[in-house]
Structures are given as structure tokens and as C-alpha cells.
Motif scaffolding. Structure first.
Motif, short mmCIF file in Angstrom:
data_model
loop_
_atom_site.label_atom_id
_atom_site.label_comp_id
_atom_site.label_asym_id
_atom_site.label_seq_id
_atom_site.Cartn_x
_atom_site.Cartn_y
_atom_site.Cartn_z
N VAL A 182 47.40 64.93 8.60
CA VAL A 182 47.52 66.71 8.21
C VAL A 182 46.35 67.19 9.07
N ALA A 183 45.25 66.57 9.11
CA ALA A 183 44.11 66.91 9.82
C ALA A 183 44.33 66.96 11.31
N TYR A 184 45.05 65.90 11.81
CA TYR A 184 45.16 65.63 13.40
C TYR A 184 45.40 66.53 14.07
N PRO A 185 46.14 67.76 13.65
CA PRO A 185 46.08 68.91 14.74
C PRO A 185 44.90 69.42 15.05
N PHE A 186 43.60 69.35 14.38
CA PHE A 186 42.47 69.64 14.62
C PHE A 186 42.05 68.98 15.90
N SER A 187 42.50 67.67 15.85
CA SER A 187 42.07 66.72 17.09
C SER A 187 42.91 67.06 18.30
N THR A 188 44.02 67.41 18.16
CA THR A 188 45.00 67.98 19.35
C THR A 188 44.60 69.12 20.08
N ILE A 189 44.16 70.05 19.06
CA ILE A 189 43.50 71.35 19.54
C ILE A 189 42.43 71.01 20.25
N CYS A 190 41.48 70.34 19.89
CA CYS A 190 40.04 70.16 20.68
C CYS A 190 40.45 69.36 21.88
#
Length: 454
Positions: free
Chosen positions: A57-65
Motif C-alpha cells: 500500500v505504501a509502495y506508490p510513494f516510492s514510484t512517485i519518488c
């Protein structure tokens, strides 16, 4: 002495250049996936599949980064390669300097926005009631490392453009090693659970950042002056326009992740699998595939300075040779991946911790179905990077958006209406094949045009 004899990018054998540039780039690119994979494995063993679901669930933060890092990093590196190919050293220094300043500004803004809207974003990303506490704890810590990660990833592209891909690799690998060492210590020995995995990641990112920043005083082909770091709006727009294709692909990845997670929890609730099993299984499959994609991204980043320099120098036969060789490398990697995903899915999934029979049943089904067209899905990434390297960012953006935005998102929304949760899985291979066909057409036209121009 002419340009081609001054810079090996203009005269060295393409296969040797690709080996020298792509292999370190692959290693560096793999590190981004390793950060998440290592966390996933240790969290799966120490916290369980709810912990795995939380990191997903938190992975989109990494892809946005990563999208931000690619926007500025690929954009500025592409500008540098083209300028060097045209014998414009001052323009190259200005592009690099402005790119570095933008990395820092975007990183700080991203951290502040992410922390301010953390709970709202996690719910939008698909966090269920049981997963939310783990996801919030993990994401609130890992966001601290995002500015460091943006600068490191962005700088790695500039370092490769300067002809030092091995140093770029060392920056990323050092962080991964530290993260891998600290993960079991923090999770098990210190009993910090999912927070321990998050802190291990952040500390590793800070070490990589320090190494990358040290290269500012080591550039060989770029000679900085104070004016190089004065933010220029026009130059910044050029940088972003050249990085938009790579960045837009990552943004689309983020959007599809959010849609997939919400679709899987909604349609999963209507099946025997429930809400949390599809969410956990999806993340594991995606992160496993991210290893293959990291290799493809590494190949494309390795070819970028070769293609950009030779296109700027109008050596179109070398541009063609570099692209086709990169595609051949990709096909070898994709073939190995296809065999692994189709014949050994349960062995791969087992690495990420235990689960009940339903969990493994759905995870195996997901991997075999969603990644069925892995043989060709890397061609779209290579082709998008190809157009970015030659300065045709519009075509690069079109290819980057085809799979995710124009095909995958609509199919993920529409197919489940007819096929239920299976529709989410079927959307992947259909989108992969569509993007592959468009890539073949557009690159074929471009290579033919370059051949005529010769």
C-alpha cells in the motif's frame, strides 16, 4: 582532433560501450527494487502477510519518488549528452547544474506534502482497516528518505552521462548493502518490526546520497561555474520536457497501482480470497516483476548516453546498432523471466513468507496470468527511452503512456465488470502486447527516417 576521437561514445565498439554502461546501470537500477524486495522478505518473515500488504500500500510513494527523479535526472542527463555531442560544454554544465537544484527542491516539497496528507493518501492507495496501522507507520518513516533518494537517483543519471557508470552503481549498491545488513538487526534483534525495516531503508538511502553528492567535484566532461546552479526557468522546462516520457510512465504506474489495489480489495471481497490476500499477492508479484523491469531500465539507461551522443553527432548507424543490441539483451532477460514466472511461481512467492492455501493459490494465479507477456513488455520501455535520448520527448511520452494510461487503466476498470477479479489479472498481458506493437511501429519509422538522412 574531431569530436569522435575525443569521446569514446563516438567511436568505441557499441557492444563494448553497452557492456561498460549498461551493466553498472543495471546494478544501480536493481538496487531500487532491492530496497523494496529486501524489506518485503524480512517483513514477511517477521510481521506476516499483513505487513507485506502494508508495504504494498505504501509502495506508490516510492514510484512517485522515482517519477520525480526520472523527470529531472533523465531530463538533465539527456540534455547533457546531446549538448556534449554538439560540442556545447557550457550548455551541458547549465543543464546539469539546474537539474541538481531541481532535484533538491522537488525532494523537499515531496516530503512535506507526503507527511501532511499521509493518512488520506494511504486510504486512497487502498489500505484496509487491518493494514492501515502498519502502512502508516512504515510510510511515515520512509518518506524521510525520499528527498535523499530523489537526489541520488537523479545524480546517477548525470554520473552515467559523464562516463562513470561504475561510480553510479557504487552509490546505489552501498545503500542496498547497508539496508540489507540493518533490516534483520532492526526487525528481529531490536524488535522494531515494520518500523525497523523503514529505518533501515532510510539510513541506506542517506549513505547513497552522500556518495552521489561527492561526485559534484569529480565531473570530467562537465565544468561547473556558479552560474550553472542559478535556476533558469527556460532550462528547467527543457529538462522536464526531456524527462517527461520516463516520468510519465512512473506516474502511470502509480495510478494503476492505486486502481489495482482498490479493484482487488473490492472484487476480492466477493470471492473466497477476501480483501487482504489479493492485496498482499499483488504487491509480491509486482515487486518480483520490478526486478525484471529494473534490468530493462538499466539497459535503457545504459544506452541513453550512447544513443544521445551519437544522435547529436549525426552518427545514425551507431544509434540504430545501440538500440537493436539493447533489444536483444532485453529478450534474453525476458525469456528467463517468462520461464521462472510460468514454471516456478510458488517457489518465488514462498521467499516472501508463509501463507495459507488460498493465499498461495491466488498469488500463483496472479503471477502466471498478469506476467504472461513478460517476453515483450520491456521493448516499450527501451523504445520510450530511445525517443527521449534523441530529443523526441513527445513520442517517448506517447509510448510511456500507452500501456499504463491508454490501455491498462481502462481494462482494469472494465474487464472486472465481466470477469470479476480475473479481469484485473487479464488486463496486464493485453496492455503489454498493445504497447509492444505500437513500439515496433514507431521505432521502425524513426530508424527508417534516420537511414534516409544518412
Amino acid at each position: 582532433m574531431n569530436l569522435m576521437t575525443e569521446n569514446p561514445l563516438g567511436y568505441e565498439k557499441i557492444s563494448k560501450l553497452l557492456k561498460d554502461f549498461a551493466i553498472p546501470s543495471i546494478m544501480a537500477s536493481l538496487v531500487g527494487s532491492i530496497y523494496n524486495i529486501v524489506d518485503q522478505i524480512f517483513i514477511g518473515q517477521g510481521v506476516g502477510y499483513l505487513g507485506n500488504a502494508a508495504t504494498n500500500v505504501a509502495y506508490p510513494f516510492s514510484t512517485i519518488c522515482l517519477a520525480i527523479a526520472l523527470l529531472v535526472g533523465i531530463g538533465s542527463a539527456s540534455r547533457v549528452s546531446l549538448c556534449l555531442g554538439r560540442k556545447e560544454p557550457k550548455a551541458a554544465a547549465k543543464a546539469a547544474g539546474n537539474g541538481i537544484v531541481l532535484m533538491g527542491i522537488f525532494g523537499i516539497i515531496y516530503l512535506l506534502v507526503g507527511e501532511a496528507f499521509l493518512s488520506l493518501l494511504l486510504k486512497a492507495f487502498g489500505a484496509t482497516t487491518d493494514v492501515f496501522p502498519y502502512a502508516k507507520q512504515y510510510a511515515s518513516i520512509t518518506l524521510i528518505g525520499m528527498p535523499f533518494l530523489i537526489v541520488t537517483n537523479g545524480m546517477s543519471n548525470l554520473i552515467r552521462a559523464d562516463g562513470k557508470p561504475k561510480y553510479s552503481m557504487v552509490c546505489m549498491v552501498m545503500g542496498a548493502i547497508i539496508n540489507t545488513i540493518l533490516d534483520p538487526i532492526f526487525i528481529f534483534a531490536c524488535d522494531w518490526g515494520i518500523a525497523g525495516a523503514a529505518w533501515a531503508t532510510v539510513i541506506g538511502q542517506i549513505f547513497s546520497f552522500i556518495l552521489a553528492l561527492r561526485y559534484l567535484w569529480r565531473f570530467q566532461t562537465i565544468h561547473f561555474e556558479k552560474e550553472s546552479f542559478l535556476l533558469d526557468i527556460k532550462e528547467s522546462m527543457k529538462i522536464c520536457s526531456m524527462g517527461i516520457s520516463s516520468s510519465s510512465n512512473q506516474i502511470a504506474v502509480t495510478v494503476i497501482q492505486i486502481i489495482q489495489y482498490n479493484s482487488l480489495t473490492y472484487y476480492g471481497a466477493l470471492t473466497k480470497y477476501g480483501t487482504d490476500i489479493p492485496l498482499a499477492a499483488c504487491g509480491i508479484v509486482m515487486k518480483t516483476n520490478a526486478i525484471i523491469l529494473a534490468i530493462v531500465v538499466g539497459i535503457s539507461q545504459g544506452t541513453q548516453p550512447i544513443i544521445g551522443f551519437n544522435y547529436g553527432a549525426r552518427q545514425y548507424h551507431r544509434v540504430r546498432e545501440a538500440y537493436l543490441l539493447a533489444v536483444k539483451w532485453n529478450l534474453v532477460v525476458s525469456t528467463i523471466a517468462f520461464i521462472a514466472f510460468q514454471f516456478f511461481p510458488q517457489s518465488i512467492i514462498s521467499l516472501f513468507g508463509d501463507g495459507d492455501e488460498l493465499y498461495f493459490e491466488f498469488a500463483v494465479l496472479f503471477m502466471r496470468t498478469y506476467l504472461f507477456m513478460v517476453l515483450v513488455n520491456g521493448v516499450q520501455l527501451l523504445s520510450s527511452s530511445f525517443f527521449t535520448a534523441i530529443g523526441k520527448s513527445l513520442k517517448g511520452a506517447l509510448l510511456a503512456l500507452t500501456r499504463q494510461t491508454f490501455v491498462l487503466i481502462p481494462l482494469t476498470l472494465l474487464l472486472p465488470l465481466r470477469f470479476g477479479i480475473m479481469g484485473v489479472l487479464l488486463a496486464g498481458p493485453v496492455a503489454d502486447f498493445s504497447a509492444f506493437m505500437l513500439s515496433v511501429v514507431l521505432v521502425g519509422i524513426e530508424l527508417k527516417k534516420q537511414k534516409n538522412d544518412m
